[in-house]
Design a protein around this motif. Structure first.
Motif, mmCIF file in Angstrom:
data_model
loop_
_atom_site.group_PDB
_atom_site.id
_atom_site.type_symbol
_atom_site.label_atom_id
_atom_site.label_comp_id
_atom_site.label_asym_id
_atom_site.label_seq_id
_atom_site.Cartn_x
_atom_site.Cartn_y
_atom_site.Cartn_z
ATOM 1 N N HIS A 1 0.768 -1.216 0.128
ATOM 2 C CA HIS A 1 -0.049 -0.015 -0.045
ATOM 3 C C HIS A 1 0.938 1.333 -0.058
ATOM 4 O O HIS A 1 0.652 2.171 -0.829
ATOM 5 N N THR B 1 0.359 4.181 -8.024
ATOM 6 C CA THR B 1 -0.042 2.862 -8.688
ATOM 7 C C THR B 1 -1.220 2.342 -7.924
ATOM 8 O O THR B 1 -1.023 1.056 -7.776
ATOM 9 N N GLU B 2 -2.026 3.070 -7.057
ATOM 10 C CA GLU B 2 -2.884 2.380 -6.138
ATOM 11 C C GLU B 2 -3.869 1.390 -6.663
ATOM 12 O O GLU B 2 -4.030 0.234 -5.960
ATOM 13 N N GLU B 3 -4.393 1.546 -7.831
ATOM 14 C CA GLU B 3 -5.300 0.792 -8.371
ATOM 15 C C GLU B 3 -4.716 -0.763 -8.623
ATOM 16 O O GLU B 3 -5.339 -1.681 -8.274
ATOM 17 N N SER B 4 -3.403 -0.816 -9.243
ATOM 18 C CA SER B 4 -2.703 -1.853 -9.394
ATOM 19 C C SER B 4 -2.444 -2.834 -8.124
ATOM 20 O O SER B 4 -2.611 -3.850 -8.048
ATOM 21 N N ARG C 1 -4.066 -2.376 -5.298
ATOM 22 C CA ARG C 1 -5.343 -2.700 -4.875
ATOM 23 C C ARG C 1 -5.553 -4.303 -5.281
ATOM 24 O O ARG C 1 -6.143 -5.314 -4.431
ATOM 25 N N LYS C 2 -5.203 -4.471 -6.625
ATOM 26 C CA LYS C 2 -5.721 -5.769 -6.976
ATOM 27 C C LYS C 2 -4.702 -6.934 -6.359
ATOM 28 O O LYS C 2 -5.174 -8.141 -6.087
#
Length: 258
Positions: A118, A126-129, A131-132
């Protein structure tokens, strides 16, 4: 409360951060950057970085035995991610003197692994990547817990033959294996691993022995215990891939005790 970990988050000069040029100083750090979504920001990696595959084509900037200072200067990284237990103090001091932002990594629990991913994603934007990756970790954690039969299995993890080195409890792998009921009976006095005598190991109560598939030594096995092998690169690197290695080990142990 989450254990305080040694993370140096883009020291002093950290307003909005655009860490477009990232280098790593351990194979697990290379993987963490990739899982955080920053693979395309890597400009240099540590020796032995073989995952993801793109890392094998990037310049090597050193390893735990020392860094290549000239190459680091030529690559001009904005952020270096390193293993806090795998860097020489003199190298760390040199990096700080140059004003390079540093991120120290050493997750020994799944919560810490999630936290580091995180924080890296925040720095790399690159928070979206990330998160996955974090969602996948949490899903695999539940899968590991589902393999727990309620009957503890004691497993000795041998890392080396001469000297006889074993893994202790303060490491991400034994923490993860505990989710499926596998306990590490070795006391290394808080250290991730330790050299022990054959007499000590002979007296330890255990049900199974684990070594890496590529281990170049014959395990010490005085009680003729069942022997398991796992992929060393996966199970010895504190990254999401370790959970896959742990799942394979847990499933083998469960099947062997039916």
């Amino acid at each position: 409360m989450l254990r305080v970990i040694s993370v140096v988050l883009l020291l002093v000069s950290m307003q909005p951060v655009h860490a477009l040029r990232v280098a790593t100083l351990s194979p697990h750090a290379t993987e963490l950057v990739w899982f955080a979504g920053g693979g395309d920001q890597l400009v240099g990696v540590s020796a032995f970085s073989d995952f993801p595959e793109i890392a094998t084509n990037l310049p090597s900037i050193g390893d735990a035995s020392g860094i290549d200072r000239e190459r680091i200067i030529s690559l001009d990284p904005e952020l270096i991610v390193y293993w806090s237990n795998g860097i020489r103090p003199s190298d760390l001091a040199w990096l700080r003197e140059r004003g390079i932002a540093l991120f120290a990594s050493n997750p020994v629990t799944i919560d810490e692994l999630v936290y580091e991913l995180h924080r890296l994603a925040e720095l790399l934007q690159t928070e979206e990547s990330a998160r996955k990756s974090i969602e996948t970790i949490r899903k695999k954690k539940k899968q590991l817990q589902a393999l727990d039969t309620g009957v503890p299995v004691h497993m000795i993890h041998q890392l080396w033959g001469k000297p006889l080195i074993v893994l202790g409890k303060q490491d991400l792998l034994p923490h993860t294996l505990r989710l499926c009921g596998i306990e590490n009976p070795i006391d290394t006095d808080g250290h991730p691993s330790a050299a022990v005598s054959r007499e000590y190991l002979h007296a330890v109560r255990a049900d199974i022995i684990l070594i890496a598939e590529e281990a170049p030594f014959k395990p010490f096995n005085p009680h003729d215990l069942p022997l398991l092998r796992g992929d060393g690169n996966s199970m010895h690197r504190a990254t999401p891939r370790l959970l896959d290695a742990a799942f394979g080990i847990c499933r083998k142990v469960r099947n062997s005790r039916k």
